[in-house]
Design a protein around this motif. Structure first.
Motif, PDB file in Angstrom:
ATOM      1  N   UNK A 130       0.792  -1.234   0.000  1.00 16.56           N
ATOM      2  CA  UNK A 130       0.000   0.000   0.000  1.00 16.56           C
ATOM      3  C   UNK A 130       0.825   1.286   0.000  1.00 16.56           C
ATOM      4  N   UNK A 131       2.149   1.208  -0.040  1.00 15.31           N
ATOM      5  CA  UNK A 131       2.987   2.398   0.078  1.00 15.31           C
ATOM      6  C   UNK A 131       3.472   2.855  -1.277  1.00 15.31           C
ATOM      7  N   UNK A 132       3.675   4.173  -1.363  1.00 17.25           N
ATOM      8  CA  UNK A 132       4.290   4.773  -2.541  1.00 17.25           C
ATOM      9  C   UNK A 132       5.748   4.309  -2.582  1.00 17.25           C
ATOM     10  N   UNK A 133       6.303   3.970  -3.690  1.00 17.73           N
ATOM     11  CA  UNK A 133       5.839   3.980  -5.063  1.00 17.73           C
ATOM     12  C   UNK A 133       5.161   2.685  -5.503  1.00 17.73           C
ATOM     13  N   UNK A 134       5.096   1.678  -4.603  1.00 18.72           N
ATOM     14  CA  UNK A 134       4.505   0.396  -4.979  1.00 18.72           C
ATOM     15  C   UNK A 134       3.019   0.525  -5.305  1.00 18.72           C
ATOM     16  N   UNK A 135       2.352   1.438  -4.652  1.00 18.71           N
ATOM     17  CA  UNK A 135       0.914   1.628  -4.919  1.00 18.71           C
ATOM     18  C   UNK A 135       0.659   2.051  -6.363  1.00 18.71           C
TER      19      UNK A 135
END
Length: 142
Positions: A130-135
């Protein structure tokens, strides 16, 4: 008239079948929108059952965007598919006997199933974080 040898048919059949399927998919996706409320195109069963994105989630919408030349939309739906398509074409051509010597090291890597397993599992894990940049890897995130 002589029939082509079995080895010629077995070499070119995957490429011919893939080209036919791609053309059929392009025709369907040119006329049927996966974004429509009552779209006949199926969604992802894994996502429907678990809420987890698989490596293929967003592929139909990605291909729809590619058929309509919407590169940004395609990348927002499934960036791995967009990046993988040229490599998949290279693998099909290589299988058919169309080889470029300069690409031999790349083809050895692409022919290794463990590489694809690591890429697909890693991509599936990363796109569910759920975290940027993975989102950004989740379908529909621009």
């Amino acid at each position: 008239m002589t029939m082509p040898s079995r080895s010629v048919l077995s070499r070119w059949a995957p490429l011919a079948i893939s080209a036919g399927l791609a053309a059929g998919a392009a025709v369907v996706l040119r006329h049927v929108s996966p974004y429509a409320a009552n779209s006949p195109l199926p969604g992802c069963p894994l996502y429907a059952l678990t809420g987890i994105y698989c490596p293929g989630c967003g592929s139909t919408r990605c291909l729809y965007s590619l058929v309509h030349l919407d590169w940004a939309g395609a990348m927002a739906m499934n960036p791995l598919l967009v990046i993988s398509l040229p490599f998949l074409l290279l693998m099909l051509l290589n299988n058919a006997g169309v080889r470029v010597r300069a690409l031999d090291p790349l083809m050895r890597v692409l022919a290794n199933p463990m590489v694809w397993l690591v890429v697909l599992v890693g991509y599936a894990v990363m796109r569910n974080l759920p975290w940027y940049p993975f989102s950004l890897l989740a379908p529909g995130v621009a």
